[in-house]
Write an enzyme that holds these catalytic residues in place. Structure first.
Site, PDB file in Angstrom:
ATOM      1  CG  MET A 234      62.033  70.986  54.921  1.00  0.00           C
ATOM      2  SD  MET A 234      60.339  71.046  55.586  1.00  0.00           S
ATOM      3  CE  MET A 234      60.394  69.654  56.696  1.00  0.00           C
ATOM      4  NE  ARG A 235      69.154  75.261  60.575  1.00  0.00           N
ATOM      5  CZ  ARG A 235      70.221  74.555  60.907  1.00  0.00           C
ATOM      6  NH1 ARG A 235      70.378  73.343  60.417  1.00  0.00           N
ATOM      7  NH2 ARG A 235      71.142  75.042  61.710  1.00  0.00           N
TER       8      ARG A 235
ATOM      9  NE  ARG B 284      67.743  76.172  66.754  1.00  0.00           N
ATOM     10  CZ  ARG B 284      66.568  76.424  67.325  1.00  0.00           C
ATOM     11  NH1 ARG B 284      65.495  76.620  66.579  1.00  0.00           N
ATOM     12  NH2 ARG B 284      66.458  76.507  68.631  1.00  0.00           N
TER      13      ARG B 284
ATOM     14  CG  HIS C 229      50.841  74.061  58.720  1.00  0.00           C
ATOM     15  ND1 HIS C 229      51.959  73.266  58.864  1.00  0.00           N
ATOM     16  CD2 HIS C 229      49.813  73.367  59.291  1.00  0.00           C
ATOM     17  CE1 HIS C 229      51.625  72.153  59.498  1.00  0.00           C
ATOM     18  NE2 HIS C 229      50.334  72.186  59.770  1.00  0.00           N
TER      19      HIS C 229
ATOM     20  CG  ASP D  45      53.228  74.789  61.872  1.00  0.00           C
ATOM     21  OD1 ASP D  45      53.779  75.515  61.037  1.00  0.00           O
ATOM     22  OD2 ASP D  45      53.380  73.553  61.911  1.00  0.00           O
TER      23      ASP D  45
ATOM     24  CD  GLU E 106      50.019  74.005  50.691  1.00  0.00           C
ATOM     25  OE1 GLU E 106      51.176  74.473  50.672  1.00  0.00           O
ATOM     26  OE2 GLU E 106      49.775  72.798  50.877  1.00  0.00           O
TER      27      GLU E 106
ATOM     28  N   GLY F 146      59.770  73.687  45.791  1.00  0.00           N
ATOM     29  CA  GLY F 146      59.403  75.089  45.647  1.00  0.00           C
ATOM     30  C   GLY F 146      58.123  75.335  44.880  1.00  0.00           C
ATOM     31  CB  SER F 147      54.908  73.531  44.481  1.00  0.00           C
ATOM     32  OG  SER F 147      54.406  73.423  45.795  1.00  0.00           O
ATOM     33  CG  ASN F 148      53.079  76.966  48.460  1.00  0.00           C
ATOM     34  OD1 ASN F 148      52.017  77.395  48.031  1.00  0.00           O
ATOM     35  ND2 ASN F 148      53.154  75.934  49.292  1.00  0.00           N
TER      36      ASN F 148
END
Length: 218
Positions: free
Chosen positions: A93-94, A68, A112, A148, A177, A13-15
């Protein structure tokens, strides 16, 4: 009125942290981070969010397997409970179904680590190095069903060095970012950016006088 934003994460979770810091540091920031949602209970970003006083929610994706739609129904329930208006993905990541993406059309952002449309998907830094590009960077874009490929809100660039490997390039791109994601959210939350078909239009003209030329000319 500030827009209510949920941050979706799967890892460190850096962003996410950069967005939380920007929203908390500026009283005029046009968005409130009202929830951090992870699809894995071991995501390191959950502890960071909780320490910042942000409500956290875990909606595990693993039990749903390939269902999903079932996972997204549970996720949507959590978003509804927090009255979320905008979503920011930060290493989530989903993959989403087209139906979920359409539900959040124009209200879901992703970042991205490449200058899209170049090098989408996995291993963007490796792709960039193998292609021999001299400039790489990061892109904030609206999410559409194609991976993306959504309308671009903001980009930031870095020079690619001859001695770069994927890790060293990734570190410099990550710093970019952390700069552009909060600014892109600021634009979208304040209606300074809007969708026009396949393009993102800015409400006011931006002054962009700086150039990045690599290698620098003599």
């Amino acid at each position: 009125m500030k827009r209510r934003v949920a941050l979706l994460i799967s890892g460190r979770g850096s962003n996410m942290a950069a967005l939380i810091d920007a929203a908390s540091a500026d009283a005029d920031f046009p968005a409130d981070i009202v929830a951090v949602v992870s699809n894995t209970p071991t995501a390191g970003g959950l502890a960071i969010a909780a320490q910042a006083g942000i409500p956290t929610v875990v909606v595990e994706s693993k039990p749903f397997g390939k269902d999903r739609a079932g996972f997204e129904a549970k996720l949507q329930q959590a978003l509804d409970e927090h009255r979320v208006e905008l979503i920011c993905l930060g290493g989530f990541m989903r993959l989403f179904t087209a139906e979920f993406v359409q539900r959040w059309h124009g209200r879901m952002l992703n970042i991205h680590p490449s200058l899209l449309p170049s090098f989408p998907g996995l291993d963007p830094h490796g792709q960039a190095l193998r292609a021999g590009v001299k400039i790489s960077g990061a892109t904030v874009h609206f999410v559409i069903p194609e991976t993306d490929a959504g309308p671009i809100v903001m980009q930031g660039a870095v020079a690619v060095r001859d001695d770069d490997d994927a890790d060293s390039l990734a570190a410099r791109v990550l710093a970019v970012e952390h700069r552009i994601y909060p600014e892109a959210l600021r634009l979208v939350a304040s209606d300074g950016a809007r969708l026009d078909g396949n393009y993102c239009r800015l409400a006011t003209l931006q002054s962009c006088d700086d150039s990045l030329i690599v290698p620098p000319p003599h």
